[in-house]
Design a protein around this motif. Structure first.
Motif, PDB file in Angstrom:
ATOM      1  N   GLY A  25      16.253  47.498  85.881  1.00  0.00           N
ATOM      2  CA  GLY A  25      16.795  46.418  85.079  1.00  0.00           C
ATOM      3  C   GLY A  25      17.727  46.804  83.955  1.00  0.00           C
ATOM      4  N   PHE A  26      18.328  48.007  84.029  1.00  0.00           N
ATOM      5  CA  PHE A  26      19.279  48.415  82.995  1.00  0.00           C
ATOM      6  C   PHE A  26      20.703  48.190  83.494  1.00  0.00           C
ATOM      7  N   ALA A  27      21.559  47.719  82.600  1.00  0.00           N
ATOM      8  CA  ALA A  27      22.914  47.331  82.994  1.00  0.00           C
ATOM      9  C   ALA A  27      23.759  48.523  83.413  1.00  0.00           C
ATOM     10  N   ASP A  28      23.481  49.692  82.833  1.00  0.00           N
ATOM     11  CA  ASP A  28      24.253  50.886  83.182  1.00  0.00           C
ATOM     12  C   ASP A  28      23.422  52.123  82.890  1.00  0.00           C
ATOM     13  N   SER A  29      23.882  53.272  83.385  1.00  0.00           N
ATOM     14  CA  SER A  29      23.135  54.520  83.226  1.00  0.00           C
ATOM     15  C   SER A  29      23.039  54.949  81.772  1.00  0.00           C
ATOM     16  N   ALA A  30      24.108  54.740  81.006  1.00  0.00           N
ATOM     17  CA  ALA A  30      24.109  55.170  79.604  1.00  0.00           C
ATOM     18  C   ALA A  30      23.010  54.455  78.812  1.00  0.00           C
ATOM     19  N   HIS A  31      22.912  53.154  79.030  1.00  0.00           N
ATOM     20  CA  HIS A  31      21.878  52.363  78.348  1.00  0.00           C
ATOM     21  C   HIS A  31      20.491  52.850  78.755  1.00  0.00           C
ATOM     22  N   PHE A  32      20.308  53.121  80.033  1.00  0.00           N
ATOM     23  CA  PHE A  32      19.024  53.600  80.549  1.00  0.00           C
ATOM     24  C   PHE A  32      18.673  54.970  79.961  1.00  0.00           C
ATOM     25  N   ILE A  33      19.616  55.898  79.992  1.00  0.00           N
ATOM     26  CA  ILE A  33      19.367  57.267  79.503  1.00  0.00           C
ATOM     27  C   ILE A  33      19.007  57.247  78.020  1.00  0.00           C
ATOM     28  N   ARG A  34      19.713  56.450  77.249  1.00  0.00           N
ATOM     29  CA  ARG A  34      19.441  56.369  75.812  1.00  0.00           C
ATOM     30  C   ARG A  34      18.035  55.823  75.554  1.00  0.00           C
ATOM     31  N   GLY A  35      17.691  54.746  76.237  1.00  0.00           N
ATOM     32  CA  GLY A  35      16.365  54.162  76.053  1.00  0.00           C
ATOM     33  C   GLY A  35      15.254  55.089  76.533  1.00  0.00           C
ATOM     34  N   PHE A  36      15.487  55.784  77.636  1.00  0.00           N
ATOM     35  CA  PHE A  36      14.487  56.695  78.187  1.00  0.00           C
ATOM     36  C   PHE A  36      14.210  57.837  77.207  1.00  0.00           C
ATOM     37  N   LYS A  37      15.256  58.398  76.631  1.00  0.00           N
ATOM     38  CA  LYS A  37      15.089  59.519  75.702  1.00  0.00           C
ATOM     39  C   LYS A  37      14.364  59.075  74.440  1.00  0.00           C
ATOM     40  N   GLU A  38      14.625  57.856  73.977  1.00  0.00           N
ATOM     41  CA  GLU A  38      13.941  57.335  72.792  1.00  0.00           C
ATOM     42  C   GLU A  38      12.430  57.304  72.992  1.00  0.00           C
ATOM     43  N   VAL A  39      11.996  56.969  74.219  1.00  0.00           N
ATOM     44  CA  VAL A  39      10.564  56.829  74.495  1.00  0.00           C
ATOM     45  C   VAL A  39       9.926  58.157  74.883  1.00  0.00           C
ATOM     46  N   TYR A  40      10.578  58.922  75.748  1.00  0.00           N
ATOM     47  CA  TYR A  40       9.957  60.116  76.310  1.00  0.00           C
ATOM     48  C   TYR A  40      10.476  61.431  75.714  1.00  0.00           C
ATOM     49  N   GLY A  41      11.462  61.353  74.827  1.00  0.00           N
ATOM     50  CA  GLY A  41      11.936  62.548  74.157  1.00  0.00           C
ATOM     51  C   GLY A  41      12.751  63.486  75.014  1.00  0.00           C
ATOM     52  N   VAL A  42      13.156  63.046  76.185  1.00  0.00           N
ATOM     53  CA  VAL A  42      13.941  63.868  77.096  1.00  0.00           C
ATOM     54  C   VAL A  42      14.785  62.936  77.959  1.00  0.00           C
ATOM     55  N   THR A  43      15.929  63.383  78.404  1.00  0.00           N
ATOM     56  CA  THR A  43      16.759  62.551  79.270  1.00  0.00           C
ATOM     57  C   THR A  43      16.166  62.519  80.674  1.00  0.00           C
ATOM     58  N   PRO A  44      16.488  61.489  81.475  1.00  0.00           N
ATOM     59  CA  PRO A  44      15.992  61.451  82.854  1.00  0.00           C
ATOM     60  C   PRO A  44      16.380  62.690  83.653  1.00  0.00           C
ATOM     61  N   GLY A  45      17.608  63.171  83.472  1.00  0.00           N
ATOM     62  CA  GLY A  45      18.053  64.348  84.207  1.00  0.00           C
ATOM     63  C   GLY A  45      17.246  65.581  83.848  1.00  0.00           C
ATOM     64  N   LYS A  46      16.968  65.767  82.542  1.00  0.00           N
ATOM     65  CA  LYS A  46      16.187  66.919  82.098  1.00  0.00           C
ATOM     66  C   LYS A  46      14.760  66.852  82.640  1.00  0.00           C
ATOM     67  N   LEU A  47      14.186  65.644  82.660  1.00  0.00           N
ATOM     68  CA  LEU A  47      12.828  65.487  83.177  1.00  0.00           C
ATOM     69  C   LEU A  47      12.757  65.899  84.635  1.00  0.00           C
ATOM     70  N   ARG A  48      13.704  65.438  85.423  1.00  0.00           N
ATOM     71  CA  ARG A  48      13.698  65.769  86.847  1.00  0.00           C
ATOM     72  C   ARG A  48      13.964  67.260  87.069  1.00  0.00           C
ATOM     73  N   THR A  49      14.866  67.825  86.282  1.00  0.00           N
ATOM     74  CA  THR A  49      15.166  69.253  86.418  1.00  0.00           C
ATOM     75  C   THR A  49      13.947  70.101  86.096  1.00  0.00           C
ATOM     76  N   SER A  50      13.229  69.729  85.037  1.00  0.00           N
ATOM     77  CA  SER A  50      12.045  70.505  84.650  1.00  0.00           C
ATOM     78  C   SER A  50      10.973  70.439  85.730  1.00  0.00           C
ATOM     79  N   LEU A  51      10.850  69.289  86.393  1.00  0.00           N
ATOM     80  CA  LEU A  51       9.889  69.162  87.497  1.00  0.00           C
ATOM     81  C   LEU A  51      10.292  70.065  88.652  1.00  0.00           C
ATOM     82  N   GLU A  52      11.564  70.062  88.988  1.00  0.00           N
ATOM     83  CA  GLU A  52      12.046  70.893  90.095  1.00  0.00           C
ATOM     84  C   GLU A  52      11.830  72.376  89.816  1.00  0.00           C
ATOM     85  N   GLU A  53      12.016  72.767  88.539  1.00  0.00           N
ATOM     86  CA  GLU A  53      11.813  74.171  88.163  1.00  0.00           C
ATOM     87  C   GLU A  53      10.350  74.557  88.287  1.00  0.00           C
TER      88      GLU A  53
END
Length: 361
Positions: free
Chosen positions: A330-358
């Motif tokens: 339900g986010f209008a664009d990726s930038a809005h989503f990434i900003r909101g995600f980092k505010e809550v979880y302290g990490v960007t979506p890309g960083k979270l996925r990368t850390s899992l893969e590592e």
């Protein structure tokens, strides 16, 4: 905010009986206002001649699984009654004759009255008392559900004014032709419009049944239905996956539970809080007060947190692109989503996925 999490992956056959046992142990009987039967969910069914048997059987079987422990089928937490005239049977479109019980007492004994329509040429071939009972239920404030062509029955009874009906695509033009002044959609399993609910029929009845069971009896009961009836969706995310992502929320307030169900149904295209209040039959102010008491958050804050929690689950459990996840949540664009995600979880979506893969490499 108290949460209770239970394994939900019904796709693993090794879970089998153990999963059902865990769901039954996790189940907590809800407080509130049970119907006269003492059950948390009591439904009356009115079948029109040549009704689709699947609509009745699917809904009743969902109630059966939710109503009792294991596979005992006692109508304890959910009850259902097939209504009609005394000593009468109603023949389904497949030729199976279903006996019904004579109508006794006020329709107010039911939490919902479900109308299962039949073949369109036969809609008028019922005793006039069927129509009278429908209108009596409406006058007494009982929510009405139009199943399959039951939406046509409600419209013919004059009970769909200022309401939107959800019909099967096959009958979309039929509805527009028969009721040119009424609004209709054909792109959804079902639609809740105040105290009118319409459902396209077919396997969509299972989607609606699990939603009502979740609302009145709790998500543990709905998850048991999904597991026992192996409900799944082709394409998109299944209800099982959403439940696993969002977890169980122990909410005692019926108004808040209803609002949360609507939020879960509309993650990709979030509803305005004003719309949620209208659909739950309350004011925005009352809804906000109830949410603050139950969750410590406003409805808007809770909705946003739910969408971000679901996004996090998708990041960790699917290979979907971040842009796709942003839109699904339900986010209008990726930038809005990434900003909101980092505010809550302290990490960007890309960083979270990368850390899992590592960690997995």
């Amino acid at each position: 905010m108290a949460t209770e999490r239970t394994p939900l992956d019904g796709q693993d056959p090794s879970l089998g009986r153990g999963l059902v046992d865990r769901l039954d142990r996790a189940s907590v009987k809800r407080d509130g206002n049970p119907s006269r039967s003492g059950a948390e969910l009591n439904i009356g069914f009115l079948m029109w001649p040549t009704f689709p048997l699947l609509s009745l059987a699917g809904f009743c079987d969902a109630l059966r699984h939710a109503a009792d422990l294991g596979d005992q089928s006692r109508p304890l937490r959910c009850t259902w009654t097939l209504l009609g005239m005394a000593d009468e049977t109603v023949e389904a479109s497949c030729g199976v004759a279903v006996p019904v019980h004579a109508v006794h007492g006020s329709p107010r004994q039911f939490d919902y009255l479900v109308v299962i329509g039949g073949l369109l040429p036969k809609l008028d071939q019922v005793d006039r008392r069927y129509w009278d009972y429908l209108r009596e239920a409406d006058a007494e404030g009982v929510p009405l559900i139009g199943m399959c062509t039951g939406s046509f029955v409600l419209a013919k009874a004059g009970l769909m004014q200022d309401r939107v009906a959800c019909v099967h695509a096959f009958h979309f033009e039929d509805y527009k032709t028969m009721f040119p002044g009424l609004r209709v959609i054909a792109n959804s399993d079902y639609l809740i419009d105040g105290n009118r609910i319409t459902c396209a029929g077919g396997v969509s009845v299972l989607e609606l049944a699990t939603r009502l069971i979740s609302l009145h009896c709790g998500p543990d009961r709905a998850s048991k239905v999904i597991h026992q009836m192996t409900v799944s969706r082709l394409g998109g995310t299944s209800f099982v996956e959403r439940r696993k992502a969002l977890g169980y929320l122990a909410v005692g307030d019926l108004l808040v539970r209803h609002a949360i169900v609507l939020m879960e149904e509309n993650l990709e295209a979030p509803l305005n809080v004003t719309v949620i209040a209208k659909m739950t039959g309350t004011s925005v102010r009352q809804l906000e007060r109830n949410f603050l008491t139950e969750t410590g958050m406003s409805p808007k804050e809770f909705y946003r947190a739910m969408r971000l929690r679901y996004a996090r689950w998708l990041l960790l459990n699917t290979t979907k692109r971040i842009t796709v996840i942003a839109y699904e949540c339900g986010f209008a664009d990726s930038a809005h989503f990434i900003r909101g995600f980092k505010e809550v979880y302290g990490v960007t979506p890309g960083k979270l996925r990368t850390s899992l893969e590592e960690r997995l490499s």
